[in-house]
Design a protein around this motif. Structure first.
Motif, PDB file in Angstrom:
ATOM      1  N   SER A   1       0.831  -1.214   0.000  1.00 12.35           N
ATOM      2  CA  SER A   1       0.000   0.000   0.000  1.00 12.35           C
ATOM      3  C   SER A   1       0.862   1.259   0.000  1.00 12.35           C
TER       4      SER A   1
ATOM      5  N   ILE B   1       0.486   3.580  -3.108  1.00 14.59           N
ATOM      6  CA  ILE B   1      -0.720   4.363  -3.411  1.00 14.59           C
ATOM      7  C   ILE B   1      -0.376   5.838  -3.618  1.00 14.59           C
TER       8      ILE B   1
ATOM      9  N   GLN C   1      -7.155   1.791 -10.557  1.00 10.71           N
ATOM     10  CA  GLN C   1      -8.047   1.953  -9.413  1.00 10.71           C
ATOM     11  C   GLN C   1      -8.372   0.563  -8.874  1.00 10.71           C
TER      12      GLN C   1
ATOM     13  N   LYS D   1      -5.243  -2.632   0.602  1.00  4.59           N
ATOM     14  CA  LYS D   1      -5.807  -1.301   0.821  1.00  4.59           C
ATOM     15  C   LYS D   1      -6.226  -0.705  -0.520  1.00  4.59           C
TER      16      LYS D   1
ATOM     17  N   GLY E   1      -7.041   1.879  -3.439  1.00  9.12           N
ATOM     18  CA  GLY E   1      -6.380   3.112  -3.836  1.00  9.12           C
ATOM     19  C   GLY E   1      -5.977   3.115  -5.288  1.00  9.12           C
TER      20      GLY E   1
ATOM     21  N   TYR F   1      -3.003   2.866  -7.873  1.00 10.68           N
ATOM     22  CA  TYR F   1      -1.688   2.235  -7.907  1.00 10.68           C
ATOM     23  C   TYR F   1      -0.988   2.465  -9.250  1.00 10.68           C
TER      24      TYR F   1
END
Length: 416
Positions: A48, A51, A180, A232, A234, A236
């Motif tokens: 994560s 992100i 996304q 998580k 987010g 990327y």
């Protein structure tokens, strides 16, 4: 992914969003079980730390940077034709960076996929909605891969190919996007002729990005499938490096949705992963430097390189980080250890470049270095890599082969 994994993914995902405190410990226990299964089944957990904020998001689609150095330009003719990159990832990156030099002119070769290239290495980035490209689309020839005219997805042209030498060999390209992703498991795929490398990381030029899929070598259009797990939700940063030697050339980037292959960012299929370009990137014009970026600080160089062998004991350890427009290295947070012991590292800055170095000498053995630092957004990042040091005065270990005169010669592929 097996049934147990799917159950764990669904359960952990549901618990992740639960606001009831009693679910926390069971969720953590199941996540630990899932992480064990991942290690056993080749599922890659996406960090994560990669992100980026929604403010980074530009137009829907991918940025395509295509380059070409054909045998017509190099004048190096073999049977079969052999490109400069030789279908190796490290050489494909070298071509994409414009680092191959014409020995006659002592200048970089030109990018034949940029029709405006004339005196220097350059790029002509464009935005594509999704990636389903084949070189035969230029003349309406045979299509390859999973997505063709037969199922409503005719191949699109590879931007700039054939190049201004009217050749179809020596191609290297990259496809950049922000994916996304929600919490959960994903199966991604690349169908390529020839090779590719897919990564997710804080910035596209960061060498510490996570490799999630790769094929190195020669093949006709074929799938490489890889499983990832997102802890998580987010945005990327996602990059696919693609390269082709000679003959047919094609690439598709897709995911599995309800058991079917779906192009990433296909606007007509519900459940297709959404992809966006990074905001502010230059497109539709010739440029000498690629500027597609997430704005995050990026590790751009590590010495000795991960996996390096036959390193001299006097060699320094050096890590170079390029500060971005959105984040920079917190220099006071930098820590380095060598073989489990903290070492004193020097940290210096020149412009946007931060250099971290250690010059205290290296033991003649397998060495493991760990570097940690914080970005200005508070994200802590860690790099761990290993290399081998040989004893001074001793012949370095390595692959030995016999030369034409009958003498044994050390392989120097990793020699400093």
């Amino acid at each position: 992914m097996n049934t147990i994994q799917k159950i764990l993914v669904r359960t952990v995902t549901q618990m992740h969003f639960s606001r009831t405190q009693k679910w926390i410990l069971p969720a953590l226990a199941l996540m630990a079980s899932f992480n064990l299964l991942q290690a056993q089944n080749g599922v890659i957990t996406i960090s994560s730390d990669s992100i980026v904020p929604d403010s980074t998001k530009g137009e829907p689609g991918f940025i395509a940077n295509i380059t070409q150095i054909s045998t017509e330009q190099t004048g190096i003719y073999t049977l079969p034709p052999q490109s400069m990159h030789g279908n190796r990832v490290v050489n494909a990156e070298k071509q994409l960076n414009g680092e191959y030099i014409d020995k006659d002119s002592e200048e970089p070769y030109l990018n034949e996929a940029d029709l405006e290239a004339d005196v220097a290495w350059s790029y002509f980035p464009i935005i594509v909605e999704y990636v389903n490209q084949g070189q035969n689309a230029f003349e309406g020839g045979a299509e390859h891969g999973n997505f063709t005219s037969a199922n409503g997805y005719p191949d699109e042209e590879i931007p700039g190919i054939p190049g201004w030498n009217d050749s179809i060999n020596g191609i290297v390209g990259e496809y950049l996007a922000l994916l996304q992703l929600d919490v959960g498991a994903y199966t991604l795929g690349v169908n390529s002729d020839d090779g590719f490398r897919a990564t997710i990381g804080a910035n596209y030029n960061d060498i510490l990005t996570q490799e999630i899929g790769v094929f190195e070598g020669v093949r006709a259009a074929a799938d490489s499938i890889f499983d990832i797990f997102v802890e998580k939700a987010g945005l990327y940063p996602f990059r696919v490096l693609w390269f082709e030697n000679d003959g047919d050339a094609s690439i598709e980037i897709f995911s599995m949705v309800d058991g079917e292959k779906v192009l990433i960012n296909d606007p007509d299929v519900e459940g297709s992963i959404k992809a966006y370009t990074p905001k502010g990137a230059t497109v539709d014009e010739s440029i000498t430097e690629r500027d597609a970026s997430t704005g995050r600080a990026a590790v751009v160089s590590i010495m000795p390189a991960p996996g390096k062998i036959r390193v001299e004991s006097s060699s320094p350890i050096e890590v170079v980080i390029e500060n971005g427009s959105a984040t920079a290295v917190d220099q006071s947070s930098v820590k380095m250890s060598l073989n489990g012991k903290d070492v004193a590292a020097d940290v210096s800055k020149s412009g946007d470049i931060v250099t971290i170095s250690y010059t205290g000498g290296l033991a003649a053995e397998a060495n493991t270095a760990i570097l940690s630092f914080k970005e200005s957004n508070g994200v802590e990042r860690t790099a761990e890599w290993s290399f081998e040091v040989y004893e001074a005065g001793a012949a370095p270990a390595g692959i030995v082969w016999t030369g034409a005169n009958g003498t044994d010669i050390f392989d120097e592929g990793n020699w400093d």
